[in-house]
Design an enzyme around this catalytic site. Sequence first.
Site, short mmCIF file in Angstrom:
data_model
loop_
_atom_site.label_atom_id
_atom_site.label_comp_id
_atom_site.label_asym_id
_atom_site.label_seq_id
_atom_site.Cartn_x
_atom_site.Cartn_y
_atom_site.Cartn_z
N HIS A 75 0.82 -1.22 0.00
CA HIS A 75 0.00 0.00 0.00
C HIS A 75 0.85 1.27 0.00
O HIS A 75 0.37 2.34 -0.34
CB HIS A 75 -1.00 -0.01 1.17
CG HIS A 75 -0.40 0.31 2.51
ND1 HIS A 75 -0.10 -0.64 3.45
CD2 HIS A 75 -0.05 1.49 3.06
CE1 HIS A 75 0.40 -0.07 4.52
NE2 HIS A 75 0.44 1.24 4.32
N ASP A 128 -0.09 -7.69 1.75
CA ASP A 128 0.46 -6.32 1.72
C ASP A 128 1.98 -6.37 1.62
O ASP A 128 2.70 -6.12 2.60
CB ASP A 128 0.00 -5.58 2.98
CG ASP A 128 0.19 -4.07 2.88
OD1 ASP A 128 0.57 -3.59 1.79
OD2 ASP A 128 -0.05 -3.39 3.89
N SER A 225 4.63 2.80 7.45
CA SER A 225 4.17 1.53 6.90
C SER A 225 5.31 0.85 6.17
O SER A 225 6.17 1.51 5.60
CB SER A 225 3.02 1.77 5.91
OG SER A 225 1.82 1.97 6.57
#
Length: 269
Positions: A75, A128, A225
Amino acid sequence: MIPVIPALLGVLLAFLPAPQAQARDRAVVGGRPVDAAEHPWVVALASRDRFGDTRSGQFCGGALVGVRTVITAAHCLSQEVLGVAHAEVDDLHVISGRNDLGEDTGREVKVGKKWINPGYDTGTNAGDIAVLTLDEAMPGGSTITMAGSGDRGYTPGSAAEVYGWGDISGNGDYAPQLRAAEVDMLEDSACARAYPNRSEGAFDKDSMVCAGVAEGGRDACQGDSGGPLVAHGKVVGLVSWGAGCGEEGRPGVYTRVSAVASLVREHSG
C-alpha cells in the site's frame, strides 16, 4: 467501531488532526531513539518530488533483505499514498543509516524496479507486500534475514521490536531520528478478537501476525508503513494496518514475512 481512515503521509500529517483509526502508514509510538548506522537494514522510502525536502522526502519504511532487495508494504506504493501512479514517481529512493532525516548521512540509493503484489487485497489488507530492486548494491553486512515458517520469532510472547521514523504520539509529532519500540508477539486468536469488524480489515493468521503490549502505549503509527518487525534477529513482519496508535486492545497488524518470503525471492533482483 471506528471506521478505517486513508493513508496519512509524511510531512502532510503534521498539519492534520490526530488519526482515529487504521494506520496504513504507521510508525513508532512509545519507543526510544536508536542508531540508524547500527540498524542499516531499516530503510526509509523517500520521494522529494512527492513529499518535499523535509525529512528527506520520507513517507514509508522497509527492510533490506538482500544487497539490492528491499521489502515494504504494497500500500506504500498505491496512488492513495503517492498521489499519483507509482510509475510516475521517478525519484523513489531508499535511505539506510541516516539517523536524522534532515541530514545527508548514510546511503541513499535509487529504486530501479518495483514489484507490487497483484494479490494485495485493499479490503482485507491481505498480501500487503512489495519488493524493490535497487540500482546499486548495499554493503553485504547491512541486510537482515527473513524469518521462515515455524521460526521461533513467531512464538506468542516472544519479544520483538518495530522500527520507524514517524509519529511518536499519534498527534503528528514526527521523529527525525530512527526509533524502536519493544512489543510482544501475540496469539492469532487475540488479534482476531481485536479486529472482529471487517470494515477495519480482516485478520488472517496465514498472512498476518500481531504484536503489541496488553496495556497499549507501544505500537506503530502514522509515517512508517512497511517498516520491519524484528524478533530473534530476523524480520518477522512488515507494518501493515491496525486501529489507532498504541491503544489498549488494538495491537498492530503486520504482513507475515514467512508467508511472502517465496514471493520476495521470486521477484528479487
